[in-house]
Design a protein around this motif. Sequence first.
Motif, PDB file in Angstrom:
ATOM      1  N   ALA A  27       0.830  -1.204   0.000  1.00 24.32           N
ATOM      2  CA  ALA A  27       0.000   0.000   0.000  1.00 24.32           C
ATOM      3  C   ALA A  27       0.865   1.254   0.000  1.00 24.32           C
ATOM      4  N   GLY A  28       1.947   1.227   0.772  1.00 24.09           N
ATOM      5  CA  GLY A  28       2.826   2.388   0.836  1.00 24.09           C
ATOM      6  C   GLY A  28       3.516   2.661  -0.484  1.00 24.09           C
ATOM      7  N   VAL A  29       3.969   1.607  -1.161  1.00 25.02           N
ATOM      8  CA  VAL A  29       4.607   1.786  -2.465  1.00 25.02           C
ATOM      9  C   VAL A  29       3.596   2.344  -3.470  1.00 25.02           C
ATOM     10  N   ALA A  30       2.393   1.795  -3.485  1.00 25.27           N
ATOM     11  CA  ALA A  30       1.374   2.269  -4.420  1.00 25.27           C
ATOM     12  C   ALA A  30       1.033   3.736  -4.156  1.00 25.27           C
ATOM     13  N   TYR A  31       0.937   4.117  -2.882  1.00 21.67           N
ATOM     14  CA  TYR A  31       0.617   5.512  -2.564  1.00 21.67           C
ATOM     15  C   TYR A  31       1.761   6.436  -2.969  1.00 21.67           C
ATOM     16  N   ALA A  32       2.999   5.996  -2.743  1.00 17.56           N
ATOM     17  CA  ALA A  32       4.146   6.805  -3.151  1.00 17.56           C
ATOM     18  C   ALA A  32       4.169   6.969  -4.671  1.00 17.56           C
ATOM     19  N   LEU A  33       3.807   5.913  -5.396  1.00 12.44           N
ATOM     20  CA  LEU A  33       3.711   6.035  -6.850  1.00 12.44           C
ATOM     21  C   LEU A  33       2.638   7.038  -7.245  1.00 12.44           C
ATOM     22  N   GLY A  51       0.734  10.987  -9.980  1.00 13.79           N
ATOM     23  CA  GLY A  51      -0.641  11.452 -10.130  1.00 13.79           C
ATOM     24  C   GLY A  51      -1.565  10.427 -10.756  1.00 13.79           C
ATOM     25  N   ASP A  52      -1.119   9.192 -10.919  1.00 12.00           N
ATOM     26  CA  ASP A  52      -1.920   8.147 -11.543  1.00 12.00           C
ATOM     27  C   ASP A  52      -2.927   7.602 -10.533  1.00 12.00           C
ATOM     28  N   GLN A  53      -4.242   7.784 -10.835  1.00 17.25           N
ATOM     29  CA  GLN A  53      -5.277   7.354  -9.897  1.00 17.25           C
ATOM     30  C   GLN A  53      -5.295   5.833  -9.713  1.00 17.25           C
ATOM     31  N   ALA A  54      -4.862   5.091 -10.709  1.00 18.00           N
ATOM     32  CA  ALA A  54      -4.893   3.636 -10.591  1.00 18.00           C
ATOM     33  C   ALA A  54      -4.065   3.174  -9.408  1.00 18.00           C
ATOM     34  N   THR A  55      -2.935   3.834  -9.152  1.00 15.65           N
ATOM     35  CA  THR A  55      -2.103   3.430  -8.028  1.00 15.65           C
ATOM     36  C   THR A  55      -2.729   3.837  -6.705  1.00 15.65           C
TER      37      THR A  55
END
Length: 291
Positions: free
Chosen positions: A74-80, A85-89
Amino acid sequence: DEYAAELVSGETSGRYPPLDAARWLDDLAASAERHLDAARAQIGDRDGPEFRRWAADIAIQAALGRFFARKLSAGVAYALYQQTGDQATLHESIAEYRAARDAFAVAARHGAVYQDDVTFGSEPHQRGHWRDRLTAMDEDIARLDATLKAPETRVSDGVTRARPTPALAPIPGTREVQLGHTPPEAFRPGAPLTVELDAPHVAAPRVAAVELRYRHANQAETYRGIEMEPAAPNSSTTTRFSAVIPPDYTDSPYPLVYAFRVRFDDGCAAPYPGLDPSLANQPYYLIRPTG
């Protein structure tokens, strides 16, 4: 944040990424659950207090492993999301966080055998029960949901406003490297210490650079780094890299610990000696002072 930047840029630092740690935790949790199920099937008195203690603690630890695996993802996806700015992440971060919360709830359920206030320290956050943490997680997830629904988060005309985001999974494992190194038997305090590493120069990809990472055997200190100098080929198949730890640094009563960060000509990097599949080996070298 640093790993997300690596994914976006395509450059690798040679450190173990948090998603590798997440995969290890998932594998360890699955192994613990599998062995616990096997024990339940074989033991005669599964209701005995001794087995129940073991079963509860193993189940809690496995659930916590799955919690931290999902929380790291979750942390990696949020940092991405923050960097692209990609909503998918952001969607993926919320899904992973919810899965982490569910795993923690499993730990809390197995932890019902414990008293409501488990104290292991003097600070407020060092006491309580697993179930006490769930409210804060729910609040955190609600904040992520609010971020997703905020007008400034929406992408107009269906066009992502940032660079394409690399996929969160699958993640390739860290490259294994086979190098030659013989640690010095000891070092003399106050004298320079030469460290050498032999790298094959006929294999592809080839070793392009090596960084020596070292510190005193004192966990209050951070590692220092020095680029190793390549010498002439050591043989028909290897090139020797060399670096010198300066005498002012060896002038210490502490042993020295060190490892290598190896970079390849294809842009990848890897630690050496690194962790083996058991994750139980010593991923560094240690040498002691003489005298």
